[in-house]
Design a protein around this motif. Structure first.
Motif, PDB file in Angstrom:
ATOM      1  N   GLN A 219       0.509  -1.092   0.113  1.00 28.40           N
ATOM      2  CA  GLN A 219      -0.143   0.019  -0.205  1.00 28.40           C
ATOM      3  C   GLN A 219       1.028   1.080   0.207  1.00 28.40           C
ATOM      4  OE1 GLN A 219      -2.576  -0.593   4.155  1.00 28.40           O
ATOM      5  NE2 GLN A 219      -4.692  -1.048   1.797  1.00 28.40           N
ATOM      6  N   HIS A 220       2.126   1.461   0.831  1.00 19.29           N
ATOM      7  CA  HIS A 220       2.523   2.551   0.849  1.00 19.29           C
ATOM      8  C   HIS A 220       3.294   2.359  -0.084  1.00 19.29           C
ATOM      9  CE1 HIS A 220       5.794   5.048   2.454  1.00 19.29           C
ATOM     10  NE2 HIS A 220       7.109   4.127   1.803  1.00 19.29           N
ATOM     11  N   LEU A 221       4.203   1.429  -1.389  1.00 19.79           N
ATOM     12  CA  LEU A 221       4.425   1.801  -2.533  1.00 19.79           C
ATOM     13  C   LEU A 221       3.653   2.444  -3.600  1.00 19.79           C
ATOM     14  CD1 LEU A 221       6.444  -1.584  -2.079  1.00 19.79           C
ATOM     15  CD2 LEU A 221       7.425   0.830  -2.006  1.00 19.79           C
ATOM     16  N   LEU A 222       2.600   2.237  -3.382  1.00 19.11           N
ATOM     17  CA  LEU A 222       1.524   2.321  -4.292  1.00 19.11           C
ATOM     18  C   LEU A 222       0.856   4.079  -3.954  1.00 19.11           C
ATOM     19  CD1 LEU A 222      -1.347  -0.840  -4.238  1.00 19.11           C
ATOM     20  CD2 LEU A 222       0.279   0.330  -6.654  1.00 19.11           C
ATOM     21  N   ARG A 223       0.484   4.255  -2.664  1.00 22.27           N
ATOM     22  CA  ARG A 223       0.496   6.082  -2.525  1.00 22.27           C
ATOM     23  C   ARG A 223       1.841   6.168  -3.239  1.00 22.27           C
ATOM     24  NH1 ARG A 223      -1.669   3.269   1.950  1.00 22.27           N
ATOM     25  NH2 ARG A 223       0.414   3.730   3.628  1.00 22.27           N
ATOM     26  N   GLU A 224       2.944   5.774  -2.698  1.00 16.75           N
ATOM     27  CA  GLU A 224       3.709   6.681  -3.205  1.00 16.75           C
ATOM     28  C   GLU A 224       3.987   7.315  -4.966  1.00 16.75           C
ATOM     29  OE1 GLU A 224       7.394   4.548  -3.086  1.00 16.75           O
ATOM     30  OE2 GLU A 224       8.169   5.716  -0.946  1.00 16.75           O
ATOM     31  N   ARG A 225       2.619   5.873  -6.093  1.00 17.24           N
ATOM     32  CA  ARG A 225       2.918   6.159  -7.143  1.00 17.24           C
ATOM     33  C   ARG A 225       1.322   7.044  -7.088  1.00 17.24           C
ATOM     34  NH1 ARG A 225       7.267   6.176  -9.936  1.00 17.24           N
ATOM     35  NH2 ARG A 225       8.161   4.547  -8.821  1.00 17.24           N
TER      36      ARG A 225
ATOM     37  N   ASN B   1      14.915  -1.835  -7.981  1.00 14.15           N
ATOM     38  CA  ASN B   1      15.592  -1.165  -7.133  1.00 14.15           C
ATOM     39  C   ASN B   1      14.782  -0.969  -5.402  1.00 14.15           C
ATOM     40  OD1 ASN B   1      13.064   0.501  -8.148  1.00 14.15           O
ATOM     41  ND2 ASN B   1      14.334   2.773  -7.945  1.00 14.15           N
ATOM     42  N   GLY B   2      13.365  -1.824  -5.837  1.00  8.64           N
ATOM     43  CA  GLY B   2      12.351  -1.973  -4.544  1.00  8.64           C
ATOM     44  C   GLY B   2      11.078  -0.728  -4.528  1.00  8.64           C
ATOM     45  N   SER B   3      11.151  -0.119  -6.220  1.00  2.00           N
ATOM     46  CA  SER B   3      10.408   0.677  -6.822  1.00  2.00           C
ATOM     47  C   SER B   3       8.751  -0.227  -7.062  1.00  2.00           C
ATOM     48  CB  SER B   3      10.826   1.945  -7.614  1.00  2.00           C
ATOM     49  OG  SER B   3      10.710   1.336  -8.083  1.00  2.00           O
ATOM     50  N   VAL B   4       7.780   0.562  -6.672  1.00  6.37           N
ATOM     51  CA  VAL B   4       6.312  -0.555  -7.710  1.00  6.37           C
ATOM     52  C   VAL B   4       5.940   0.921  -9.104  1.00  6.37           C
ATOM     53  CG1 VAL B   4       4.086  -1.023  -7.541  1.00  6.37           C
ATOM     54  CG2 VAL B   4       6.149  -1.931  -5.640  1.00  6.37           C
ATOM     55  N   ASN B   5       6.098   0.309  -9.991  1.00  4.50           N
ATOM     56  CA  ASN B   5       5.151   0.708 -11.505  1.00  4.50           C
ATOM     57  C   ASN B   5       4.279   0.139 -11.422  1.00  4.50           C
ATOM     58  OD1 ASN B   5       7.451   2.756 -11.596  1.00  4.50           O
ATOM     59  ND2 ASN B   5       8.079   1.087 -13.228  1.00  4.50           N
ATOM     60  N   VAL B   6       3.198   1.101 -12.030  1.00  2.00           N
ATOM     61  CA  VAL B   6       1.515   0.188 -11.796  1.00  2.00           C
ATOM     62  C   VAL B   6       1.087   0.755 -12.847  1.00  2.00           C
ATOM     63  CG1 VAL B   6       1.166   0.601  -9.288  1.00  2.00           C
ATOM     64  CG2 VAL B   6       0.597   2.183 -11.227  1.00  2.00           C
TER      65      VAL B   6
END
Length: 230
Positions: free
Chosen positions: A120-126, A142-147
């Motif tokens: 959820q945290h990674l998605l909110r960053e996007r 690198n630990g980030s999530v692309n959607v």
């Protein structure tokens, strides 16, 4: 005493510029695409330089030697991954699809040691505040999530189409990892009985079978079970 301060000053200045040169040689991707390996490498390099500078038994030439050797190792890895594509998965890692066709891929989350709160945290960053908006989610090396958003939530936006909508509300997670979040039910002024009735209507006997469920005002309850993804 003065000689010691002069020697320390020289070591600090030379060590600083040595690291600066090394950063320029390795390229900007060491910062913009920082993988876990890159992060550890940076920590080790800083530790090597720090120990070399503050250890009285180690001279300035050891500082430069440590920077050079460690820098060449990192540079060699970068060159290897650039020239041989087959080495990238081993040395850099590979992206993981953690949401596919709108469903959370629980096995991939476990494989990457990622829990739902972190997701959820990674998605909110996007800029994504609800998992319901996501068609595909990819965990990068690198630990980030692309959607990739579902078509209903993708551009063109309501503003582009001159469509008026009421102000959006934040989604409220009410089940995570098979456990009911009682604080959420309290916030919604609802009870476990209300939740159980909804689950039974959806053919789910118990909340322990649910991986994730969230509620958005005005929308039906969104939920996903632990059932194997197809």
């Amino acid at each position: 005493m003065l000689d010691s301060y002069i020697a320390l000053t020289c070591e600090l200045i030379i060590g600083f510029f040595a690291l600066l040169v090394l950063t320029k040689v390795l390229g900007k991707n060491q910062i913009t695409q920082l993988t876990p390996f890159d992060f550890i490498s940076a920590l080790v390099l800083g530790e090597l330089v720090g120990n070399a500078i503050y250890d009285e038994d180690i001279g300035l030439h050891y500082v430069l030697y440590a920077v050079f050797i460690w820098g060449m190792l990192i540079y060699a890895i970068e060159m290897l991954t650039q020239k041989f594509r087959a080495t990238r998965a081993v040395l850099e890692g590979s992206p993981s699809v953690i949401i596919a066709k709108g469903r959370i891929q629980f096995k991939e989350l476990k494989k990457n040691k990622l829990d739902l709160n972190q997701l959820q945290h990674l998605l909110r960053e996007r800029g994504v505040f609800s998992i319901q908006e996501v068609e595909y989610g990819i965990l990068e090396t690198n630990g980030s999530v692309n959607v990739q958003r579902k078509s209903a939530y993708d551009i063109p936006t309501n503003k582009d189409l001159a469509i008026h909508r009421s102000d959006p509300t934040l989604p409220i997670p009410i089940i995570m990892d098979g456990e009911i979040i009682e604080e959420s039910l309290t916030e919604m002024n609802q009870s476990k009985t209300w939740l159980q009735e909804i689950l039974l209507k959806r053919g789910i006997a118990t909340h322990k079978a649910v991986l994730y469920a969230e509620w958005i005002e005005g929308n039906p309850l969104f939920l996903q079970t632990y059932k194997e993804e197809r």
